[in-house]
Design an enzyme around this catalytic site. Structure first.
Site, PDB file in Angstrom:
ATOM      1  N   HIS A 234       0.864  -1.184   0.000  1.00 56.79           N
ATOM      2  CA  HIS A 234       0.000   0.000   0.000  1.00 56.79           C
ATOM      3  C   HIS A 234       0.891   1.222   0.000  1.00 56.79           C
ATOM      4  O   HIS A 234       1.778   1.352   0.849  1.00 56.79           O
ATOM      5  CB  HIS A 234      -0.913   0.000   1.224  1.00 56.79           C
ATOM      6  CG  HIS A 234      -1.873   1.149   1.259  1.00 56.79           C
ATOM      7  ND1 HIS A 234      -2.411   1.633   2.421  1.00 56.79           N
ATOM      8  CD2 HIS A 234      -2.358   1.931   0.270  1.00 56.79           C
ATOM      9  CE1 HIS A 234      -3.209   2.652   2.148  1.00 56.79           C
ATOM     10  NE2 HIS A 234      -3.184   2.846   0.838  1.00 56.79           N
ATOM     11  N   ASP A 235       0.667   2.146  -0.926  1.00 64.08           N
ATOM     12  CA  ASP A 235       1.582   3.278  -1.070  1.00 64.08           C
ATOM     13  C   ASP A 235       1.698   4.108   0.207  1.00 64.08           C
ATOM     14  O   ASP A 235       2.786   4.608   0.534  1.00 64.08           O
ATOM     15  CB  ASP A 235       1.215   4.154  -2.272  1.00 64.08           C
ATOM     16  CG  ASP A 235      -0.248   4.569  -2.333  1.00 64.08           C
ATOM     17  OD1 ASP A 235      -0.977   4.399  -1.332  1.00 64.08           O
ATOM     18  OD2 ASP A 235      -0.677   5.063  -3.392  1.00 64.08           O
ATOM     19  N   THR A 257      -2.740  12.858  -4.056  1.00 63.78           N
ATOM     20  CA  THR A 257      -4.141  12.885  -4.504  1.00 63.78           C
ATOM     21  C   THR A 257      -5.067  12.820  -3.294  1.00 63.78           C
ATOM     22  O   THR A 257      -6.080  13.517  -3.230  1.00 63.78           O
ATOM     23  CB  THR A 257      -4.409  11.707  -5.451  1.00 63.78           C
ATOM     24  OG1 THR A 257      -3.536  11.812  -6.582  1.00 63.78           O
ATOM     25  CG2 THR A 257      -5.853  11.709  -5.919  1.00 63.78           C
ATOM     26  N   GLY A 401       3.955  14.642  -2.757  1.00 62.42           N
ATOM     27  CA  GLY A 401       3.974  15.821  -3.611  1.00 62.42           C
ATOM     28  C   GLY A 401       3.558  17.089  -2.908  1.00 62.42           C
ATOM     29  O   GLY A 401       4.064  18.183  -3.203  1.00 62.42           O
TER      30      GLY A 401
END
Length: 483
Positions: A234-235, A257, A401
């Site tokens: 899982h990221d 996201t 990010g």
């Protein structure tokens, strides 16, 4: 010098990142980057899973052309989506995206038959319509009957590469189908869905050796020999491993996201407040739990960019946002209306109109509205976590990010009254690499991994600036409570 390769695939893009330890420093470089998106096919929003696997081989071929003959490889992706594998060992169809509308209303339907509190006490997982539990509930019954195996996305990719099937635990826990006490798939939920336990592979911990690439791939492609490790697939689990935290009183924010804000804990927190506030206890690497809250993240900014045909870069949007006073317009970023709207800009404007606020018009105003509302939500959830866990939080580590958005980082520090540390942006890939290194005994444990990351990556510090934020927080709470 050993080489480690992270296959890190998110909902909008993927990358292959090569890592090595050189003179005590972690060196990471991007080998290959590619886009990812779902599209409407056969009545559903589907991922091009074969295309993603093809991109992995493209990246591996690039490495072989550079002269690399051998590496260790780990795979992480987003959570909850799955592939149904038939008796012929082939997928029955391309996987359906968690943003597909087939699960609309399914929580209400399912929990009318199994009480919400019962599900939460069993699984400790938050209620989101995108969870695998509701996707499988909405799945065509005939497809379920045909499926020999149900594999989450990274497990399926690992299976295609090596021929071995597993269910890696950090990702499997997001399904809302694992029993915390039994440490296995919950029997009542499986019976309710008419799914046999054997349709899921064996649960496997992060750091387990999976296998070598199948010989047929070497016959088809000129690629290095790859020793595949089942990392924290899982990221977010990989991102937490890749968080360069110090001490005990810290929280993390994986900002992409989605915004996943939480704490790494030795035990789950499943009390009535956590249930009422819809917090989740995802399984982490090395016996930990990710006690966290899902928050709609930079998806909203990405959609604003898309609505304007990508006229502005994300950096330009942040720059324009800084030209407006903060907190002029506030929205509840977790309102379901923002999950998959037809037009994000219109949805934000309608929300502001309905709540009697000034309507944002320019790109700068829209971005400022999202960033300010995110910062307020982060501060609110940090306070909630302190109350529920009985632990102090004196620092927040922002990775992903969103760690580049300095304005958002500073507002978060100010509102929460704690120091924010931002970076690395590639924490997910780095965490993936670190699990491989621990499995390969190049690193001893996560503590050593985080020390290596701190010594290798640029990390920005944002101390809280003085100022009374109570009125802003009060206004925000009133807006989201009255909506």
């Amino acid at each position: 010098m050993k080489s480690y390769l992270a296959v890190d695939i998110g909902a909008s893009s993927g990358r292959l990142m090569l890592g090595n330890v050189v003179e005590g420093k972690l060196r990471v470089r991007e080998v290959h980057r590619f886009k990812n998106s779902f599209s409407l096919r056969d009545g559903h929003e589907r991922w091009d899973i074969d295309g993603l696997i093809g991109e992995i081989f493209t990246g591996l071929e690039k490495l072989r052309q550079e002269g690399l003959t051998e590496c260790t490889l780990g795979i992480d992706t987003w959570a909850v989506d799955y592939v149904l594998v038939g008796p012929n060992n082939e997928k029955l169809a391309d996987p359906i995206s968690y943003r597909d509308r087939r699960t609309a209303g399914k929580i209400t339907e399912l929990t009318a038959k199994i009480p919400k509190q019962d599900i939460y006490e069993r699984t400790g997982i938050q209620f989101l319509e995108l969870n695998t539990l509701y996707q499988l509930y909405a799945e065509e019954p005939e497809r379920i009957r045909q499926a020999e195996q149900i594999l989450l996305i990274p497990d399926y990719i690992g299976y295609v590469l090596t021929g071995r099937r597993v269910a890696e635990a950090t990702n499997a826990s997001t399904m809302q189908m694992l029993n915390l006490r039994e440490q296995n798939f919950d029997r009542e939920l499986l019976n309710f869905l008419k799914i046999d336990r054997n349709q899921f592979a064996e649960l496997t911990d992060a750091g387990t050796y999976l296998g070598e690439l199948q010989s047929k791939w070497h016959e088809r492609y000129d690629i290095p020999a790859c020793h595949v490790i089942t990392v924290a697939t899982h990221d977010t689990a990989s991102a937490v491993v890749g968080t360069p935290a110090l001490g005990k009183n810290w929280a993390f924010l994986s900002s992409g996201t989605w915004s996943l804000i939480g704490m790494e804990l030795p035990e789950p927190v499943c009390g009535p407040i956590a249930f009422a506030e819809n917090y989740t206890n995802e399984w982490g690497a090395y016996g930990t739990y990710r006690f966290l809250k899902n928050i709609m993240g930079l998806w909203m900014v990405q959609e604003i960019a898309r609505n304007t045909d990508y006229k502005y870069s994300f950096a330009e949007m942040a720059d324009q946002a800084s030209q407006y006073p903060p907190f002029r317009q506030l929205i509840d970023v977790n309102d379901p209306r923002f999950n998959h709207p037809g037009h994000m800009i219109t949805e934000i404007q309608d929300y502001c109109r309905e709540t009697g606020q000034e309507i944002p018009g320019s790109i700068g105003e829209l971005a400022q509205c999202v960033y300010g509302s995110l910062a307020l939500r982060y501060a609110k959830e940090l306070e909630q976590m302190k109350r529920m866990t009985g632990r102090e939080i004196d620092s927040l580590y922002i990775v992903g990010g969103g760690s580049h958005v300095a304005m958002l980082n500073q507002w978060t520090a100010n509102l929460a009254g704690i120091t924010v540390y931002a970076g690395p942006s590639e924490a997910t890939a780095i965490g993936n690499l670190c699990v491989q290194m621990i499995a390969d005994h190049e690193l001893g444990n996560v503590r050593e991994a985080r020390e290596l990351i701190r010594n290798s990556c640029a990390i920005e510090e944002y101390p809280p600036q003085q100022g009374d934020t109570s009125l802003i927080l009060k206004t925000y709470n009133e807006i989201i409570s009255n909506k």
